[in-house]
Design a protein around this motif. Structure first.
Motif, mmCIF file in Angstrom:
data_model
loop_
_atom_site.group_PDB
_atom_site.id
_atom_site.type_symbol
_atom_site.label_atom_id
_atom_site.label_comp_id
_atom_site.label_asym_id
_atom_site.label_seq_id
_atom_site.Cartn_x
_atom_site.Cartn_y
_atom_site.Cartn_z
ATOM 1 N N GLY A 33 30.311 91.646 -87.340
ATOM 2 C CA GLY A 33 30.384 92.952 -87.975
ATOM 3 C C GLY A 33 31.058 92.927 -89.327
ATOM 4 O O GLY A 33 31.009 93.898 -90.061
ATOM 5 N N TRP A 47 24.176 103.136 -92.851
ATOM 6 C CA TRP A 47 24.862 103.007 -91.574
ATOM 7 C C TRP A 47 25.457 104.336 -91.126
ATOM 8 O O TRP A 47 25.708 105.230 -91.918
ATOM 9 N N GLU A 49 27.551 105.963 -87.175
ATOM 10 C CA GLU A 49 28.297 105.561 -85.986
ATOM 11 C C GLU A 49 27.591 106.058 -84.738
ATOM 12 O O GLU A 49 27.029 107.158 -84.721
ATOM 13 N N ASP A 50 27.621 105.218 -83.689
ATOM 14 C CA ASP A 50 27.056 105.642 -82.413
ATOM 15 C C ASP A 50 28.105 106.458 -81.656
ATOM 16 O O ASP A 50 29.237 106.632 -82.135
ATOM 17 N N ARG A 52 30.027 105.800 -79.371
ATOM 18 C CA ARG A 52 31.259 105.062 -79.076
ATOM 19 C C ARG A 52 32.050 104.736 -80.333
ATOM 20 O O ARG A 52 33.083 104.070 -80.260
ATOM 21 N N GLY A 53 31.547 105.169 -81.493
ATOM 22 C CA GLY A 53 32.254 104.909 -82.740
ATOM 23 C C GLY A 53 31.907 103.588 -83.388
ATOM 24 O O GLY A 53 32.492 103.228 -84.413
ATOM 25 N N ALA A 54 30.965 102.852 -82.813
ATOM 26 C CA ALA A 54 30.564 101.569 -83.383
ATOM 27 C C ALA A 54 29.554 101.799 -84.501
ATOM 28 O O ALA A 54 28.728 102.711 -84.422
ATOM 29 N N PRO A 55 29.598 100.984 -85.552
ATOM 30 C CA PRO A 55 28.648 101.174 -86.652
ATOM 31 C C PRO A 55 27.227 100.812 -86.235
ATOM 32 O O PRO A 55 26.997 99.856 -85.502
ATOM 33 N N VAL A 56 26.274 101.591 -86.696
ATOM 34 C CA VAL A 56 24.852 101.342 -86.463
ATOM 35 C C VAL A 56 24.185 101.206 -87.826
ATOM 36 O O VAL A 56 24.234 102.131 -88.640
ATOM 37 N N SER A 118 21.585 97.063 -75.029
ATOM 38 C CA SER A 118 22.202 98.003 -75.974
ATOM 39 C C SER A 118 23.104 99.004 -75.263
ATOM 40 O O SER A 118 24.001 99.582 -75.882
ATOM 41 N N ASN A 121 28.529 97.729 -72.373
ATOM 42 C CA ASN A 121 29.802 97.580 -73.079
ATOM 43 C C ASN A 121 30.315 96.168 -72.808
ATOM 44 O O ASN A 121 30.904 95.894 -71.764
ATOM 45 N N ASP A 123 32.687 94.567 -73.992
ATOM 46 C CA ASP A 123 34.140 94.410 -73.912
ATOM 47 C C ASP A 123 34.628 94.454 -72.468
ATOM 48 O O ASP A 123 35.711 93.952 -72.154
#
Length: 628
Positions: A33, A47, A49-50, A52-56, A118, A121, A123
């Motif tokens: 990233g 770009w 954010e999805d 969950r706050g992740a960049p798309v 996709s 998660n 993590d």
């Protein structure tokens, strides 16, 4: 930001574009990233954010193809509609009507795995679970090129690439894809530059839809550099491109247009039928000749730079460390991989500006305006040709004396001889040997150093003979040594060096031979005979006994490209003018031109335009492009 909008028109362009975007996506993903290769991802991507706050990241692209060309993938936000209702059908005769709908086309296993993962998660996943997910994705990716590489079981179904969407990893914005209404995937009727005029709904709705999408992307740009175009311009998408470029020049008057004309390998790529002794009066021969002439004459004058690209039929001999399977010439998936890799590296200088790694930062960053201005000159002619070395040979800056002798011999050799691998002890970095010129013929463009008017040379991820990565300073010194070894000529040159290699994406054809290591290094003292012997001795790809390797084992690879304005375009353009004259003198050629809206006088004017362009490359031209 210095944004670039990408416009893709036609099947080969979209196969190439899918590889191009996968290369961008892989580089971003390999960095976790945060890119450290000096590339600013916001040049090509927008770009958000999805949840969950992740960049798309989504490509700032407009993709045009026939209806049904995306297979089972839909890029629309609209939910799938209900099954067709017979009552909705209209009929002139008033009787009962029945609507027959075909079943939905299944998505590729690779696309299904991407969608499945996709929602995971990672993590919260264990190491074992992550390994299982990765193994499933790799297995699905291997299915994509099983047929292309000849390793699929006989009669296998659901294996191999059927659509460019089968292996596209990035998420396209719903505004990005534009279907060409009235033209269906796999149907005839789009052959030839002017064939768009016969579309059911005409060409105007398509032009307006594409222009609206480009306008929408441009409104979100802070400082638009311009538009890069990939187009199948020997087909109806060529005539469509002409109309779209007319719109864009009015809508975006300050933006430069970099145009890549993509030609299929299983044809000569432009007018070869008549030139090779075939009949230009035949329908196919005349169509290709007229299409080539119109595309070059009309689209080059609407672009800041026009770069015709085609993988030549002898690419396997010219890139001896690759392993191209039989039948590759007819595969958009395989040819698109080489074209996409070449465009990705050639345009790297336009994307530089981000953070860098400990191997020192890249040099040679520029912008689209400066880059295309470099390649223009000689009376306004703006054609350029590209060459590719994949993978790059060992970079040893102190070895330039021997390199001079080697490259001088290559400069005197025939194209076939120059492309053969070195018989000596090593495979070295060179801008002449073991490179393929990606240009349509005839005549063949060789990009001889003494014919260059201006060049942009890009070297990425060079490695030393030991296999270790070279620093940017060492790579630049090795490239300078190779360039000094070439015959002297008066030429403006732009040089870009990046220590970061090209990250090979997972859905990439397994075309790397057994002498290429996992990081793109040459793993042994290389020679063509040794490479072929290693492959022949193995029981198959990946055979440990013979040291042969699976062609998909390479994770990253050094790449070199040359993009050159060359006086060799003079004879190249003259040949197209002569071929057009022969074709337009036949009844079939005249009928073809008239059907596309070009009367006999119009074709004569196109031929004269090509001759004027050819004349601008002649020796003694007043404008040599070196005074700016």
């Amino acid at each position: 930001m210095r944004e670039i909008i990408t416009l893709q028109l036609g099947p080969l362009s979209n196969y190439t574009g899918a590889h191009f975007w996968n290369l961008q996506d892989e580089a971003l993903g390999a960095a976790g990233g945060e890119r450290l290769d000096g590339v600013a991802e916001d040049v090509l991507f927008s770009w958000s954010e999805d949840p969950r706050g992740a960049p798309v990241y989504r490509p700032r692209a407009v993709v045009v193809d026939t209806s049904g060309a995306t297979g089972g993938v839909s890029f629309s936000l609209d939910a799938p509609g209900a099954p067709p209702d017979a009552s909705a059908a209209s009929s002139a005769w008033g009787g009962d009507a029945q609507v027959v709908a075909s079943g939905r086309i299944p998505k590729s296993a690779f696309t299904q795995q991407l969608e499945l993962q996709s929602g995971i998660n990672f993590d919260r996943e264990s190491a074992a679970a992550i390994a299982r997910h990765q193994a499933a994705l790799e297995a699905a990716a291997r299915q994509l090129d099983a047929l292309a590489l000849g390793s699929a079981p006989s009669g296998a179904r659901g294996v191999g690439v059927r659509y460019w969407s089968d292996y596209l990893k990035v998420q396209l914005h719903p505004r990005s894809f534009q279907a060409l209404q009235g033209a269906w995937h796999g149907a005839a009727g789009l052959e030839g530059y002017g064939a768009a005029s016969s579309l059911t709904y005409g060409v105007r709705p398509a032009v307006e839809a594409v222009a609206d999408a480009v306008r929408w992307w441009s409104e979100g740009c802070d400082s638009l550099q311009g538009v890069q175009v990939f187009a199948d311009d020997l087909t109806a998408f060529g005539g469509l491109a002409r109309s779209v470029l007319d719109e864009l020049r009015e809508e975006l008057p300050g933006a430069r247009i970099l145009y890549f004309s993509l030609r299929p390998t299983d044809s000569g790529g432009g007018g070869q039928g008549a030139a090779a002794g075939g009949s230009s009066g035949s329908s196919g021969g005349a169509r290709e000749v007229v299409s080539d002439a119109l595309a070059v004459a009309e689209l080059s004058e609407r672009s800041a730079a026009y770069v015709p690209l085609r993988v030549p039929t002898d690419a396997a001999a010219l890139l001896p460390l690759l392993r191209l399977p039989s039948g590759w010439r007819g595969s958009n998936y395989l040819c698109g991989a080489l074209l996409g890799a070449a465009i990705d590296t050639a345009t790297l200088p336009l994307r530089l500006g981000g953070p860098t790694s400990a191997l020192e930062g890249p040099s040679g960053a520029t912008d689209l305006h400066s880059w295309v201005s470099l390649l223009s000159g000689r009376g306004g002619a703006n054609l350029a040709a590209a060459a590719l070395q994949l993978p790059v040979g060992a970079a040893e800056p102190e070895d330039w004396t021997a390199q001079r002798a080697s490259d001088a011999r290559a400069g005197e050799a025939s194209p076939a001889e120059a492309g053969r691998g070195e018989a000596g002890p090593s495979y070295r970095l060179s801008t002449l040997r073991n490179t393929v010129v990606l240009a349509p013929s005839p005549p063949a463009l060789r990009l001889q150093p003494d014919s260059s008017l201006a060049e942009s040379v890009v070297l990425r991820g060079a490695r030393r003979a030991s296999g270790l990565p070279a620093t940017a300073r060492d790579a630049a010194a090795a490239l300078d040594a190779a360039l000094r070894s070439e015959p002297p000529r008066r030429c403006v040159m732009h040089r870009c060096v990046s220590p970061a290699a090209v990250a090979v994406p997972l859905p990439f054809p397994g075309i790397f031979g057994p002498a290429v290591g996992p990081e793109g290094e040459v793993v042994a003292r290389w020679s063509p005979a040794a490479a072929q012997a290693a492959l022949a001795a193995g029981a198959g790809p990946g055979s440990a006994a013979a040291g042969a390797r699976d062609g998909r084992h390479v994770a990253s690879c050094p790449v070199l490209t040359r993009v050159a304005a060359t006086s060799e375009f003079g004879p190249w353009l003259e040949e197209r003018a002569r071929a057009l004259l022969r074709a337009s003198a036949t009844a079939g050629g005249r009928a073809l031109g008239e059907g596309w809206g070009y009367a006999g006088a119009d074709l004569e004017e196109v031929g004269e335009r090509l001759r004027r362009m050819a004349g601008s490359y002649a020796d003694g031209s007043d404008d040599d492009g070196l005074d700016d």
